[in-house]
Motif scaffolding. Structure first.
Motif, PDB file in Angstrom:
ATOM      1  N   LYS B  60       0.809  -1.222   0.000  1.00  0.00           N
ATOM      2  CA  LYS B  60       0.000   0.000   0.000  1.00  0.00           C
ATOM      3  C   LYS B  60       0.840   1.269   0.000  1.00  0.00           C
ATOM      4  CE  LYS B  60      -4.692  -0.767   0.934  1.00  0.00           C
ATOM      5  NZ  LYS B  60      -5.386  -1.360   2.062  1.00  0.00           N
ATOM      6  N   MET B  61       2.043   1.190   0.600  1.00  0.00           N
ATOM      7  CA  MET B  61       2.829   2.415   0.742  1.00  0.00           C
ATOM      8  C   MET B  61       3.187   3.020  -0.614  1.00  0.00           C
ATOM      9  SD  MET B  61       6.473   1.000   2.080  1.00  0.00           S
ATOM     10  CE  MET B  61       7.605   0.133   1.015  1.00  0.00           C
ATOM     11  N   PHE B  62       3.216   2.159  -1.654  1.00  0.00           N
ATOM     12  CA  PHE B  62       3.553   2.681  -2.976  1.00  0.00           C
ATOM     13  C   PHE B  62       2.443   3.559  -3.547  1.00  0.00           C
ATOM     14  CE2 PHE B  62       6.299  -1.028  -2.570  1.00  0.00           C
ATOM     15  CZ  PHE B  62       7.513  -0.446  -2.867  1.00  0.00           C
ATOM     16  N   LEU B  67       3.946  10.304   0.472  1.00  0.00           N
ATOM     17  CA  LEU B  67       4.907   9.558   1.274  1.00  0.00           C
ATOM     18  C   LEU B  67       6.075   9.090   0.410  1.00  0.00           C
ATOM     19  CD1 LEU B  67       5.127   8.510   4.201  1.00  0.00           C
ATOM     20  CD2 LEU B  67       4.245   6.342   3.371  1.00  0.00           C
ATOM     21  N   MET B  68       5.736   8.547  -0.775  1.00  0.00           N
ATOM     22  CA  MET B  68       6.776   8.049  -1.662  1.00  0.00           C
ATOM     23  C   MET B  68       7.670   9.183  -2.146  1.00  0.00           C
ATOM     24  SD  MET B  68       6.581   5.115  -1.353  1.00  0.00           S
ATOM     25  CE  MET B  68       7.633   4.051  -2.113  1.00  0.00           C
ATOM     26  N   GLU B  69       7.046  10.339  -2.402  1.00  0.00           N
ATOM     27  CA  GLU B  69       7.822  11.492  -2.838  1.00  0.00           C
ATOM     28  C   GLU B  69       8.837  11.906  -1.773  1.00  0.00           C
ATOM     29  OE1 GLU B  69       5.565  15.041  -4.170  1.00  0.00           O
ATOM     30  OE2 GLU B  69       5.064  13.689  -5.836  1.00  0.00           O
ATOM     31  N   SER B  70       8.372  11.933  -0.507  1.00  0.00           N
ATOM     32  CA  SER B  70       9.280  12.356   0.560  1.00  0.00           C
ATOM     33  C   SER B  70      10.405  11.328   0.726  1.00  0.00           C
ATOM     34  CB  SER B  70       8.528  12.544   1.875  1.00  0.00           C
ATOM     35  OG  SER B  70       8.096  11.310   2.376  1.00  0.00           O
ATOM     36  N   PHE B  71      10.068  10.057   0.526  1.00  0.00           N
ATOM     37  CA  PHE B  71      11.089   9.019   0.622  1.00  0.00           C
ATOM     38  C   PHE B  71      12.108   9.174  -0.508  1.00  0.00           C
ATOM     39  CE2 PHE B  71      12.315   4.391   0.122  1.00  0.00           C
ATOM     40  CZ  PHE B  71      13.135   4.388   1.236  1.00  0.00           C
ATOM     41  N   GLN B  72      11.588   9.433  -1.690  1.00  0.00           N
ATOM     42  CA  GLN B  72      12.458   9.644  -2.850  1.00  0.00           C
ATOM     43  C   GLN B  72      13.385  10.839  -2.600  1.00  0.00           C
ATOM     44  OE1 GLN B  72      10.137  10.161  -6.424  1.00  0.00           O
ATOM     45  NE2 GLN B  72      11.962  10.630  -7.616  1.00  0.00           N
ATOM     46  N   ASN B  73      12.816  11.917  -2.059  1.00  0.00           N
ATOM     47  CA  ASN B  73      13.646  13.080  -1.724  1.00  0.00           C
ATOM     48  C   ASN B  73      14.754  12.711  -0.751  1.00  0.00           C
ATOM     49  OD1 ASN B  73      12.128  14.755  -3.301  1.00  0.00           O
ATOM     50  ND2 ASN B  73      10.879  15.543  -1.624  1.00  0.00           N
ATOM     51  N   PRO B 220       8.572  23.598   0.927  1.00  0.00           N
ATOM     52  CA  PRO B 220       7.283  22.916   1.041  1.00  0.00           C
ATOM     53  C   PRO B 220       7.151  21.727   0.074  1.00  0.00           C
ATOM     54  CG  PRO B 220       7.055  25.128   0.115  1.00  0.00           C
ATOM     55  CD  PRO B 220       8.437  25.014   0.613  1.00  0.00           C
ATOM     56  N   ASP B 221       7.815  21.787  -1.069  1.00  0.00           N
ATOM     57  CA  ASP B 221       7.702  20.685  -2.030  1.00  0.00           C
ATOM     58  C   ASP B 221       8.861  19.704  -1.938  1.00  0.00           C
ATOM     59  OD1 ASP B 221       5.418  21.930  -3.032  1.00  0.00           O
ATOM     60  OD2 ASP B 221       6.655  23.236  -4.293  1.00  0.00           O
ATOM     61  N   SER B 222       9.703  19.860  -0.942  1.00  0.00           N
ATOM     62  CA  SER B 222      10.876  18.997  -0.888  1.00  0.00           C
ATOM     63  C   SER B 222      11.078  18.408   0.510  1.00  0.00           C
ATOM     64  CB  SER B 222      12.124  19.771  -1.306  1.00  0.00           C
ATOM     65  OG  SER B 222      12.321  20.844  -0.405  1.00  0.00           O
ATOM     66  N   THR B 223       9.987  17.999   1.167  1.00  0.00           N
ATOM     67  CA  THR B 223      10.158  17.423   2.495  1.00  0.00           C
ATOM     68  C   THR B 223      10.818  16.053   2.397  1.00  0.00           C
ATOM     69  OG1 THR B 223       7.952  16.544   2.363  1.00  0.00           O
ATOM     70  CG2 THR B 223       8.235  18.543   3.646  1.00  0.00           C
ATOM     71  N   THR B 224      11.530  15.713   3.460  1.00  0.00           N
ATOM     72  CA  THR B 224      12.117  14.376   3.537  1.00  0.00           C
ATOM     73  C   THR B 224      11.182  13.497   4.367  1.00  0.00           C
ATOM     74  OG1 THR B 224      13.334  14.985   5.515  1.00  0.00           O
ATOM     75  CG2 THR B 224      14.457  15.290   3.416  1.00  0.00           C
ATOM     76  N   LEU B 225      11.427  12.209   4.353  1.00  0.00           N
ATOM     77  CA  LEU B 225      10.559  11.282   5.090  1.00  0.00           C
ATOM     78  C   LEU B 225      10.452  11.638   6.576  1.00  0.00           C
ATOM     79  CD1 LEU B 225       8.781   8.741   5.021  1.00  0.00           C
ATOM     80  CD2 LEU B 225      10.827   7.401   5.438  1.00  0.00           C
ATOM     81  N   PRO B 226      11.601  11.890   7.269  1.00  0.00           N
ATOM     82  CA  PRO B 226      11.483  12.239   8.689  1.00  0.00           C
ATOM     83  C   PRO B 226      10.640  13.497   8.921  1.00  0.00           C
ATOM     84  CG  PRO B 226      13.756  11.757   8.150  1.00  0.00           C
ATOM     85  CD  PRO B 226      13.011  11.762   6.864  1.00  0.00           C
ATOM     86  N   LEU B 227      10.789  14.488   8.053  1.00  0.00           N
ATOM     87  CA  LEU B 227       9.993  15.703   8.218  1.00  0.00           C
ATOM     88  C   LEU B 227       8.513  15.411   7.996  1.00  0.00           C
ATOM     89  CD1 LEU B 227      12.181  18.375   6.398  1.00  0.00           C
ATOM     90  CD2 LEU B 227      11.945  17.987   8.846  1.00  0.00           C
ATOM     91  N   ALA B 243       5.707   0.848   7.561  1.00  0.00           N
ATOM     92  CA  ALA B 243       6.363  -0.033   6.600  1.00  0.00           C
ATOM     93  C   ALA B 243       7.596   0.656   6.011  1.00  0.00           C
ATOM     94  CB  ALA B 243       5.387  -0.419   5.491  1.00  0.00           C
ATOM     95  N   LEU B 244       7.420   1.898   5.612  1.00  0.00           N
ATOM     96  CA  LEU B 244       8.528   2.634   5.020  1.00  0.00           C
ATOM     97  C   LEU B 244       9.632   2.888   6.058  1.00  0.00           C
ATOM     98  CD1 LEU B 244       9.234   3.657   2.296  1.00  0.00           C
ATOM     99  CD2 LEU B 244       8.089   5.805   2.788  1.00  0.00           C
ATOM    100  N   SER B 245       9.213   3.206   7.295  1.00  0.00           N
ATOM    101  CA  SER B 245      10.181   3.409   8.366  1.00  0.00           C
ATOM    102  C   SER B 245      10.986   2.143   8.619  1.00  0.00           C
ATOM    103  CB  SER B 245       9.475   3.814   9.656  1.00  0.00           C
ATOM    104  OG  SER B 245       8.775   5.010   9.474  1.00  0.00           O
TER     105      SER B 245
END
Lengths: 284, 277
Positions: B60-62, B67-73, B220-227, B243-245
């Motif tokens: 589901k996380m995909f 969420l995926m965008e922040s992970f990609q960042n 605002p458009d470049s958050t990371t996963l932790p943020l 799951a992503l964590s």
């Protein structure tokens, strides 16, 4: 002349980029912050002349002083608890069989490298009103209504201790491991009891580690604004939140800059103290 | 004889207690991590009670685009900043070892500034600086700030490794006609490789671990996963974040193990060199 240049070229190629990078992105921004702290804010949230000390004077007001003392108290509590928990732990690890020590240390380092927001989020899940701890306690009948654990000052303290414990343990471990075992044997042969050996031999000899551990816990604890937001709900202000707000929501840059410099000052004083004590130890 | 026995029995009595204590501290350190991982396999939609086992959230996380965008960042920032700080930091470390010059202490001291000042001040300084030169926060500022805080660590790590090596090999290469560049690529770099690897791993983990500095330099458009997680926690987090964590946790563990192996190799190698000389 050309020969000299040829000799110098590799040096510029190697060191130049890194130094230039540090000058542009570290030295220049820091100087800029120092400069801003002497300006005043304009109506649009920017900064304007003339030069003034107003921001520094405004630090001396009751609500800020409350926040400072609250922050220092939290950092002090964090440091003391980390020492109390970390010292016996470091002692156990330092006395473990040598072949296991590497692994035991790695196990301390590992959580420390996992992103702390993820780990604090784990605490959030545990402590929430409908969280793991409350539901376990209720299902086995120890409590009848959920305890309020998250969004309290205690939760903030827990998060701080959790985040910084490895910073305390590593220097403690380093100094306990260096301890000369023959001194302990000598003390014991001379009839010293165990508590005596600890207070008169072990404790004084590991003082540098205790000091290093305290500094390395206390300094970072001052800036961890997100822990009080995740564990305390952001209702209680600490110096980190105060600084953050001046730049993001309140938009009073000069005040935020003055606060930042205050934080740097505290850090420098503590580090100076640390190196001074360190050199005293070396001389002794 | 008696005292020896006494000591032994004392030790035996002490050991289980101290073991227990150590285990409790480890439990304290790993409990929240274990909870995050456990709830990534939970069938329930909320992180409250463990109902049953499922891999659902890993699929589901995909679908969770933000969420995926922040992970990609997070991955892009970590990757790019590691490469840059490795190149800059390694060159600087070797240069500082090789050359003597007037401003040397200024250069090497400037490396310690980002380490010594509080992270929050560093983050703010960058934010204020970027806004003063009219660069709006985004991926660029995020990457620049990560290079800035990790490069000194790379330089210092590599420098501590460089300090031990034998200069005569480099001189031999030059005597045999290799130019400065060739000598660096073929002789110096392979010799300091373990140091470079652990420096790189350090840069990578520091980038993945950072919260405070990214908080100020991300747009605002470049958050990371932790943020992203930081922003979600108050409102409640769905298990796909767990799951992503979990993947982040595993990734960090793998990086740590690789860097440990590199370090052990280096120590072995240095041990070998010492015994030869």
């Amino acid at each position: 002349m050309k020969h000299k240049w040829n000799n110098r070229l590799p040096m510029f190629v190697m060191i130049g980029p890194a130094f230039l990078w540090m000058a542009i992105f570290v030295l220049a921004p820091l100087c800029y912050v120092v400069g801003i702290s002497f300006l005043s804010k304009d109506s649009s949230g920017g900064v304007m002349f003339p030069l003034t000390l107003a921001s520094y004077f405004s630090l001396w007001n009751e609500s800020f002083l409350t926040i400072f003392s609250r922050s220092l108290l939290l950092s002090l509590q964090t440091t003391i608890i980390c020492l109390a928990v970390g010292y016996p732990f470091a002692y156990v690890i330092a006395n473990a069989p040598k072949k296991h020590r590497g692994l035991l240390l790695l196990l301390i380092m590992l959580p420390f490298w996992i992103n702390s927001v993820i780990r604090i989020y784990g605490w959030n899940t545990l402590l929430r009103q409908e969280g793991v701890i409350n539901s376990v306690l209720m299902s086995i009948g120890i409590i009848s209504s959920p305890l309020e654990m998250l969004y309290t000052d205690g939760a903030v303290l827990l998060g701080m201790v959790y985040e910084l414990l490895p910073f305390t343990i590593l220097p403690l471990y380093a100094s306990i491991e260096k301890l000369d075992r023959s001194l302990l044997e000598a003390a014991s042969d001379l009839g010293a009891t165990k508590p005596h050996i600890f207070t008169r031999v072990i404790f004084p000899l590991t003082m540098p580690g205790i000091f290093a551990g305290s500094i390395q816990t206390f300094i970072p604890s001052l800036g961890l604004f997100y822990i009080s937001e995740m564990m305390g709900g952001g209702s209680t202000m600490y110096i980190g939140n105060l600084i953050k707000n001046q730049f993001l929501s309140a938009r009073n840059w000069p005040l935020g800059a003055a606060l930042s410099l205050l934080l740097i000052l505290i850090t420098l004083v503590l580090m100076k103290l640390y190196t001074k004590v360190g050199s005293l130890e070396d001389m002794a | 004889m008696d005292t020896k026995k006494l000591q032994k029995s004392e030790k035996a009595g002490f050991a289980p207690l101290s073991m227990l204590y150590a285990c409790l501290v480890y439990l304290f350190l790993y409990l929240p991590i274990a909870v995050v991982i456990a709830f990534s396999f939970n069938t329930s939609k909320t992180n409250i009670i463990f109902e049953g086992f499922t891999f659902e959230w890993y699929a589901k996380m995909f679908d969770n685009r933000q969420l995926m965008e922040s992970f990609q960042n997070t991955l892009i920032v970590a990757g790019v900043s590691t490469v840059f700080s490795l190149v800059l930091g390694t060159l600087c470390a070797v240069g500082l070892y090789k050359f003597e010059f007037k401003l040397k202490s200024l250069v090497s001291n400037s490396l310690y500034i980002p380490i010594a000042i509080p992270e929050i001040v560093f983050g703010i300084a960058m934010l204020v600086f970027f806004s003063s030169v009219h660069i709006s926060t985004g991926m660029f500022t995020l990457i620049v700030s990560h290079i800035t805080f990790s490069m000194p660590f790379v330089a210092i790590t590599v420098r501590s490794r460089v300090a031990g090596f034998d200069r005569s090999i480099e001189e031999a290469a030059k005597d045999l006609g290799a130019n400065e560049f060739r000598t660096f690529m073929r002789v110096t770099l392979p010799m300091i490789m373990p140091g470079v690897i652990s420096g790189g791993m350090l840069a990578l983990t520091m980038s993945l671990d950072d919260v405070v500095i990214s908080f100020f330099t991300a747009g605002p458009d470049s958050t990371t996963l932790p943020l992203k997680i930081l922003g979600m926690v108050k409102k409640g987090v769905s298990p796909d974040v767990n799951a992503l964590s979990t993947l982040m946790i595993l990734g960090t563990a793998v990086i740590m193990v690789i860097s440990q192996i590199a370090q052990n190799r280096l120590e072995q190698r240095q041990g070998g060199n010492n015994s030869e000389s």
